[in-house]
Design an enzyme around this catalytic site. Structure first.
Site, mmCIF file in Angstrom:
data_model
loop_
_atom_site.group_PDB
_atom_site.id
_atom_site.type_symbol
_atom_site.label_atom_id
_atom_site.label_comp_id
_atom_site.label_asym_id
_atom_site.label_seq_id
_atom_site.Cartn_x
_atom_site.Cartn_y
_atom_site.Cartn_z
ATOM 1 N N ASN A 7 -24.425 34.420 19.319
ATOM 2 C CA ASN A 7 -23.997 33.911 20.617
ATOM 3 C C ASN A 7 -22.652 33.195 20.679
ATOM 4 O O ASN A 7 -22.064 33.092 21.745
ATOM 5 C CB ASN A 7 -25.055 32.968 21.176
ATOM 6 C CG ASN A 7 -26.382 33.653 21.380
ATOM 7 O OD1 ASN A 7 -26.459 34.660 22.059
ATOM 8 N ND2 ASN A 7 -27.419 33.108 20.775
ATOM 9 N N TYR A 8 -22.197 32.670 19.561
ATOM 10 C CA TYR A 8 -21.003 31.834 19.632
ATOM 11 C C TYR A 8 -19.839 32.270 18.772
ATOM 12 O O TYR A 8 -18.732 31.788 18.942
ATOM 13 C CB TYR A 8 -21.360 30.395 19.264
ATOM 14 C CG TYR A 8 -22.289 29.761 20.245
ATOM 15 C CD1 TYR A 8 -21.888 29.551 21.557
ATOM 16 C CD2 TYR A 8 -23.561 29.369 19.881
ATOM 17 C CE1 TYR A 8 -22.739 28.971 22.478
ATOM 18 C CE2 TYR A 8 -24.424 28.791 20.785
ATOM 19 C CZ TYR A 8 -24.011 28.597 22.081
ATOM 20 O OH TYR A 8 -24.858 28.033 22.974
ATOM 21 N N LEU A 9 -20.101 33.124 17.789
ATOM 22 C CA LEU A 9 -19.026 33.499 16.880
ATOM 23 C C LEU A 9 -18.396 34.808 17.316
ATOM 24 O O LEU A 9 -19.075 35.843 17.364
ATOM 25 C CB LEU A 9 -19.585 33.620 15.461
ATOM 26 C CG LEU A 9 -20.165 32.314 14.927
ATOM 27 C CD1 LEU A 9 -20.752 32.517 13.537
ATOM 28 C CD2 LEU A 9 -19.119 31.220 14.912
#
Length: 608
Positions: free
Chosen positions: A565-567
């Site tokens: 989700n964030y990288l």
DNA sequence: AGATCTACTTAGGACACGTCTA
DNA sequence: TAGACGTGTCCTAAGTAGATCT
């Protein structure tokens, strides 16, 4: 295109029970009649729609109030069991188990290409800016939960020690609890033991099934997936994320949830419609053509009154494009972050802020006064802010942070005149920052930790460490895996065995060497061989030791969430390409399909 | 201007599944 | 060749953002 929504007459709980119990055939009949008489549902539309809506509102409101109350209460009492005091009000909620379907009647049916067909390289196409999500869409509708099957008659339910006959519907509800006997919901009066045993046995049976039986199941499953698991969108076949409707069961909230254990009802289609055909004779609540949204079907869940959706798989264009945009936004933040930071540092001393603390407003950053403690000194550090609060999914966040004096002072000011339950900050938005911080951290940690001359396993460890740094930053925790203790022991034993082997090998090696010194060619060869073996053993030991640290460091940390989700996946793709690490080592199959766009877009020079 | 609603992303746990090992 | 074990997938709850309503 066309969208549709099936319109089910809502009914009350006990009515439903009666109908079910007495005469199931009445239902389809009634529907058919209804359909003939009021094809355009002009009749009770108002009633049908209004009441459930009200009920929904009420449910939501109640829950919200409840949450508020308990939050404040928790602060005051620090108690854990406050949820026990408040019982969810029992009331008749109108059935809202109706499905809306978004779909399309594409004029031209695209020929479905062969499996593993070409990749839709949507990232090479022009993006639409008008909010339109698709032009044609075709799908088969959701898969309904399988109908309830009664347990054998010898599997009974006991109330007050006596066996009790249950109606089909009640029996189904009872089985929900029976399946959770090891949770502590249901110990008083009711005796689910026989049912529990039955399901245990069923589960054992399933596990013990022969290869053929398992295969049959697998094939059936695949067939279902093939039929319902995909849709055609703008001429491309795309995988759907959740094509199965949520089956009835017990609601399981996380943390101390007040609605834990409430019954989540079976979703009905009721009312027939054409395109994706609903089961039995009935139509969808509504059929809708809306190409500005991405969902394929929706329904309302009865416990919390929320809308739930059937949507596409992360591998789809619709999801991928959005993901890509997210990371591009985060990269844009990178360009201005220094300026932003300089600005707010500068504004720490601004007077303007000081006046604001009287306003009792609520912003979008939800940190409240009770979530932080200020310590002029703590554990040898000065100006320490202690954060301690339950985050998403009731995961605790705890951190002691030393801050600049000015920040500390400002926090003191923000907390002045405020009471527990008040927000600490107003008008704060941190969303992009989370993505930015995570990706930025991964990039810099990879730069820092990767030794270009290292072996692939060593590089992988570096990657995991970088990933871990991000997970810690984002507070992605998990409970310690069940067998962790034991698996660590096993690993330790392996390591010990390896060490012993090395000791032995080393001794032999020295013997050979000594012998070799005396000049024998044969001994020399032997010494050489032993040397190599020793090397290999040492390598293996190193790997095991790395694995040990890796696993232990990782026991309470979940890497998946940040990775998914964030990288920015392009960071990882570039890193792999640059360092000759196969992409499979860091992305599993699911991740590779989700991030296919990144695999294609990023070369080894990509930088976040 | 705040509350509510809709649509969508983010999240950890359960459990299925495949592989490794005794 | 089963059973242990780790990994991957599924599931669905719990968030947020922005639009819309009151």
């Amino acid at each position: 295109m066309s969208q549709f929504r099936s319109d089910e007459p809502p009914f009350e709980d006990d009515e439903a029970e009666n109908e079910m119990d007495e005469d199931e055939e009445d239902v389809p009949l009634a529907m058919r009649k209804r359909k003939q008489e009021e094809p355009d549902q002009a009749d009770g539309g108002m009633d049908d729609d209004d009441i459930p809506l009200l009920a929904r509102k009420k449910i939501k409101k109640e829950y919200k109030e409840y949450k508020e109350k308990t939050k404040k209460k928790r602060v005051k009492e620090g108690a854990d069991d406050e949820y026990d005091i408040i019982k969810p009000k029992k009331k008749k909620i109108k059935q809202e188990s109706v499905i809306k379907i978004v779909t399309v009647s594409p004029i031209k049916r695209q020929k479905i290409k062969e499996e593993e067909e070409e990749v839709w390289r949507w990232w090479e196409e022009e993006k639409r800016a008008d909010g339109v999500k698709w032009t044609t869409l075709e799908h088969k509708g959701p898969v309904f939960a399988p109908p309830y099957e009664r347990v054998p008659r010898n599997v009974r339910f006991y109330y007050d020690g006596k066996p009790l006959e249950l109606s089909e519907e009640t029996e189904e509800a009872a089985t929900f609890y029976a399946k959770m006997l090891n949770h502590d919901y249901c110990t008083k009066d009711c005796n689910f033991q026989e049912m529990f045993n039955f399901f245990q046995a069923e589960s054992e049976k399933r596990k013990a099934a022969s290869k053929e039986e398992k295969l049959v199941k697998k094939i059936e499953n695949e067939a279902l997936m093939k039929e319902y698991g995909f849709c055609m969108i703008d001429g491309h076949k795309e995988k759907i994320g959740n094509f199965r409707l949520e089956p009835p069961g017990l609601f399981r909230g996380r943390g101390e949830h007040p609605k834990m254990g409430m019954i989540k009802r079976r979703i009905q289609a009721s009312d027939e419609s054409m395109v994706p055909s609903p089961p039995s004779g009935s139509r969808w609540k509504e059929v809708r053509h809306d190409n500005t949204v991405t969902w394929l079907a929706s329904w309302i869940e009865n416990v919390q009154g929320q809308v739930k959706y059937i949507m596409l798989n992360p591998s789809s264009k619709l999801k991928g494009e959005k993901d890509h945009i997210k990371y591009e936004t985060a990269r844009r933040l990178d360009k201005v972050i220094d300026k932003i930071r300089a600005t707010y540092r500068d504004e720490w001393k601004s007077k303007e802020m000081r006046d604001e603390d009287q306003a009792d407003t609520v912003g979008c950053c939800s940190l409240r006064v009770e979530h932080v403690q200020l310590h002029k000194e703590l554990n040898g550090k000065e100006n320490v802010v202690v954060f301690d609060f339950p985050g998403k999914d009731s995961i605790r966040y705890y951190n002691e942070v030393e801050v600049e004096k000015r920040v500390f002072k400002n926090l003191e000011l923000f907390m002045e005149h405020k009471k527990e339950g008040d927000d600490l900050f107003d008008r704060l938005n941190t969303q992009v920052f989370r993505t930015y911080n995570a990706s930025k951290t991964l990039q810099s940690q990879l730069d820092l930790l990767t030794d270009p001359s290292a072996t692939v396993p060593e590089k992988l460890l570096a990657y995991n460490r970088a990933n871990r740094a991000v997970a810690i930053l984002c507070n992605h925790q998990r409970s310690v895996p069940k067998g962790h203790e034991k698996s660590m022991e096993n690993l330790k034993e392996k390591i010990k065995a390896k060490r012993d082997a090395i000791d032995d090998c080393e001794a032999e090696y020295h013997d050979f060497k000594k012998a070799a010194k005396r000049g024998s060619v044969k001994e020399k060869v032997n010494a050489d061989k032993k040397g190599k073996q020793l090397e290999r053993l040492k390598d293996q030991l190193k790997k095991l030791e790395l694995q040990e640290t890796d696993r232990d460091e990782n026991k309470t940390i979940a890497l998946g969430t940040s990775k998914l989700n964030y990288l920015d996946p392009r960071i990882s793709v570039a890193w792999c390409k640059k360092h000759g690490v196969p992409i499979e080592k860091i992305f599993n199959k699911t991740q590779r399909t989700k991030f296919l766009w990144a695999v294609h877009m990023a070369d080894e020079n990509y930088r976040f």
